[in-house]
Design a protein around this motif. Structure first.
Motif, mmCIF file in Angstrom:
data_model
loop_
_atom_site.group_PDB
_atom_site.id
_atom_site.type_symbol
_atom_site.label_atom_id
_atom_site.label_comp_id
_atom_site.label_asym_id
_atom_site.label_seq_id
_atom_site.Cartn_x
_atom_site.Cartn_y
_atom_site.Cartn_z
ATOM 1 N N SER A 1 -5.056 -1.436 5.548
ATOM 2 C CA SER A 1 -6.468 -1.307 5.913
ATOM 3 C C SER A 1 -7.269 -2.204 4.987
ATOM 4 C CB SER A 1 -6.938 0.148 5.788
ATOM 5 O OG SER A 1 -6.930 0.549 4.432
ATOM 6 N N SER B 1 4.929 5.706 -0.092
ATOM 7 C CA SER B 1 4.051 5.455 -1.250
ATOM 8 C C SER B 1 2.648 5.958 -0.943
ATOM 9 C CB SER B 1 3.982 3.961 -1.564
ATOM 10 O OG SER B 1 2.985 3.336 -0.782
ATOM 11 N N LYS B 2 1.867 6.177 -1.986
ATOM 12 C CA LYS B 2 0.436 6.432 -1.794
ATOM 13 C C LYS B 2 -0.215 5.089 -1.454
ATOM 14 C CE LYS B 2 0.552 10.524 -4.255
ATOM 15 N NZ LYS B 2 -0.138 11.680 -4.681
ATOM 16 N N PRO B 3 -1.417 5.111 -0.912
ATOM 17 C CA PRO B 3 -2.057 3.829 -0.577
ATOM 18 C C PRO B 3 -2.598 3.154 -1.836
ATOM 19 C CG PRO B 3 -3.421 5.676 0.157
ATOM 20 C CD PRO B 3 -2.194 6.275 -0.453
ATOM 21 N N ASN C 1 1.575 -0.048 6.064
ATOM 22 C CA ASN C 1 0.250 0.427 6.485
ATOM 23 C C ASN C 1 -0.820 -0.401 5.790
ATOM 24 O OD1 ASN C 1 0.767 3.267 7.920
ATOM 25 N ND2 ASN C 1 2.250 2.961 6.280
HETATM 26 P P1 ADP Z 1 1.913 8.920 9.152
HETATM 27 O O1 ADP Z 1 2.915 10.013 9.147
HETATM 28 O O2 ADP Z 1 0.934 8.999 10.258
HETATM 29 O O3 ADP Z 1 2.541 7.571 9.090
HETATM 30 P P2 ADP Z 1 1.349 9.339 6.323
HETATM 31 O O4 ADP Z 1 0.361 10.277 5.733
HETATM 32 O O5 ADP Z 1 2.786 9.664 6.162
HETATM 33 O O6 ADP Z 1 0.990 9.125 7.848
HETATM 34 O O7 ADP Z 1 1.030 7.934 5.678
HETATM 35 C C1 ADP Z 1 1.798 6.839 5.900
HETATM 36 C C2 ADP Z 1 1.482 5.742 4.911
HETATM 37 O O8 ADP Z 1 0.171 5.230 5.112
HETATM 38 C C3 ADP Z 1 1.552 6.107 3.440
HETATM 39 O O9 ADP Z 1 2.381 5.173 2.796
HETATM 40 C C4 ADP Z 1 0.128 5.985 2.953
HETATM 41 O O10 ADP Z 1 0.078 5.521 1.644
HETATM 42 C C5 ADP Z 1 -0.432 4.964 3.890
HETATM 43 N N1 ADP Z 1 -1.877 5.046 4.081
HETATM 44 C C6 ADP Z 1 -2.614 6.139 4.320
HETATM 45 N N2 ADP Z 1 -3.922 5.830 4.477
HETATM 46 C C7 ADP Z 1 -4.003 4.465 4.346
HETATM 47 C C8 ADP Z 1 -5.096 3.532 4.427
HETATM 48 N N3 ADP Z 1 -6.328 3.913 4.703
HETATM 49 N N4 ADP Z 1 -4.790 2.239 4.247
HETATM 50 C C9 ADP Z 1 -3.543 1.830 4.007
HETATM 51 N N5 ADP Z 1 -2.504 2.654 3.924
HETATM 52 C C10 ADP Z 1 -2.722 3.970 4.100
#
Ligand code: ADP
Ligand code: MG
Length: 487
Positions: free
Chosen positions: A212, A169-171, A210
């Motif tokens: 924050s 998902s998007k954040p 994830n």
């Molecule tokens: P990775 O491969 O390092 O896990 P991704 O770009 O695939 O990184 O992102 C993983 C997840 O983290 C996605 O679901 C995205 O929505 C979420 N995400 C990205 N930035 C944030 C943030 N600042 N706070 C919370 N969730 C985030």
């Protein structure tokens, strides 16, 4: 961390922080065989009985893509209103672990099979859209079993090579409640599609969460932590609550957040650091030389579109428009296909309003109490609609219907038979009712006089008495009419 402290982020009125959440959901593809081998995926088999030479990664074995799994992923993408990529690439994600005999996981990195899409959440204060970043196909790993022996760890490869869809998902999520709604909606869509059974106890749906935090109004995201492999919605919510508060505490303390991977300890209700990004794995992704890029034609996708059933959002819209249900009622009734089918079967032959109330009210409560699914309901849709018709045509009152309903819960019996056998038929004969009412008035002369001299509140008393004397069987509407006349 004390409980009162952990509540301040989400409940405190003056809270200045906002939590930002993005989910990576791992959904097991509903398929009889694995992503690149013909082994069975059946749950609960004896360890290592569903492992082919490919899954055990014997040298020289070659993976062969399972077309059915590809179809399932594309269907899921269609259900998520997402872009389907006609060309996608399988990569090797390299790492060492005892339950990963290949030494790498076959996954999709730069070119996933499904691109951006969306999921609509039905929140109490309206709808909210959550963006989908991507959906890719990958292999599951085996399972290390640490608790069978004090000295040794065992490995079960049954799960090795099972197809997973990772849905990122998007954040866009902002609270544990939204996460709850999101996971449930995702599961509902996949269950309608038949692409993932969503069974969290069996591990068919797990998520990396994830988290924050940032000051409210801030345009930038804070540094996130990723909580790995959480396997229930409740735990996701608890982990988010704990983690958000941990981060707020650090910031308030003038410290910064390390971007790291954490584990949620369900017994202690806390997250713990697993590894930080500094020593993060470099997976050395590269295209798997054993597999050609996956190409699907427009025609292939169009054919799959024809197989997509009516999904929850569309069904909800239809229920509201056609049956005049409230959004709340519609949301509940479309939450899974079995419930909406049951509802539609009941209303084939009975009143919609009554059916809605009886299903959402009495039936759900009774099933809940017995811990039964709607598919296991002792009361068939046909018999519930018969019961509703008995109320509608005045044979029984709503109150008596509850008694009949209880008998029906004991076994699927025709409500008409129950009404006959137990003599529960409503008394709607005006003559008989008049006799009853005369007797009640006669027995309560004083109160009748009080009523006549203006104490109108006593009317309810008389209705109650008549109902009591008739053992609840008097037709309440007629009782009201006749009483008014007689008093
Ligand atoms: P990775 O491969 O390092 O896990 P991704 O770009 O695939 O990184 O992102 C993983 C997840 O983290 C996605 O679901 C995205 O929505 C979420 N995400 C990205 N930035 C944030 C943030 N600042 N706070 C919370 N969730 C985030
Ligand atoms: Mg990740």
């Amino acid at each position: 961390m004390s409980k009162d402290k952990s509540e301040y982020l989400i409940n405190r009125k003056d809270n200045q922080y906002e939590v930002v959440i993005g989910l990576e959901v791992h959904a097991q593809v509903t398929s009889e065989s694995k992503l690149f081998s013909t082994s069975s995926t059946k749950f609960g088999a004896e360890p290592n009985t569903q492992v082919s030479l490919v899954d055990a990664a014997l040298p020289g074995m070659l993976p062969v893509i399972n077309e059915y799994c590809v179809k399932q992923a594309i269907k899921t993408g269609i259900g998520l209103k997402a872009k389907i990529n006609k060309r996608s690439v399988f990569d090797r994600k390299n790492y060492f672990y005892a339950d990963l005999p290949q030494g790498y996981q076959i996954s999709q990195f730069k070119d996933p099979i499904v691109g951006e899409g969306k999921v609509i959440l039905d929140m109490p204060d309206g709808q909210k859209e959550v963006g989908i970043e991507r959906l890719h196909l990958e292999q599951d790993a085996g399972k290390s079993i640490h608790d069978l022996d004090p000295k040794y760890t065992f490995v079960d490869l049954n799960r090795s090579g099972v197809a997973l869809m990772e849905i990122v998902s998007k954040p866009d999520l902002r609270s544990p409640d939204e996460v709850n709604a999101y996971v449930k909606k995702l599961r509902s869509i996949m269950r309608y599609l038949g692409t993932c059974d969503g069974n969290m106890q069996e591990g068919s749906l797990r998520a990396d969460v994830n988290v924050s935090v940032r000051k409210k109004g801030s345009k930038e995201f804070g540094t996130r932590c990723e909580i790995k492999n959480v396997n229930s919605i409740k735990f996701m919510q608890m982990a988010i609550e704990y983690e958000a508060n941990r981060q707020v505490d650090l910031i308030e303390d003038g410290q910064s957040i390390d971007q790291e991977t954490r584990l949620f300890d369900t017994k202690k209700n806390e997250t713990r650091s697993m590894r930080s990004k500094e020593d993060a794995h470099d997976y050395r992704y590269f295209p798997d030389p054993d597999l050609l890029p996956l190409e699907v034609s427009e025609d292939f996708i169009e054919k799959l579109k024809l197989e997509i059933p009516e999904l929850p959002d569309e069904k909800k819209k239809r229920f509201i428009e056609k049956f005049k249900l409230s959004p709340y009622e519609a949301t509940i009734l479309v939450s899974d296909n079995e419930t909406s089918n049951y509802f539609e079967n009941v209303i084939k032959k009975s009143d919609v309003k009554l059916a809605t109330n009886w299903i959402i009210g009495e039936l759900f409560a009774a099933l809940n109490e017995k811990n039964l699914e709607i598919t296991e309901s002792p009361i068939s849709a046909g018999n519930l609609s018969k019961l509703i018709n008995l109320i509608k045509d005045g044979t029984i009152s709503g109150k008596i219907a509850k008694t009949v309903f209880e008998h029906m819960m004991e076994g699927d019996k025709d409500p008409k038979k129950i009404v006959e056998e137990k003599g529960l038929k409503q008394e709607s004969d005006p003559k008989a009712l008049e006799a009853l009412i005369d007797k009640v008035i006669d027995d309560n002369r004083e109160k009748a006089t009080e009523y006549k001299s203006g104490k109108v509140k006593l009317f309810g008393f008389f209705v109650g008495q008549v109902m009591k004397v008739s053992a609840g069987k008097a037709n309440p509407q007629l009782v009201n009419e006749i009483l008014k006349k007689k008093l």
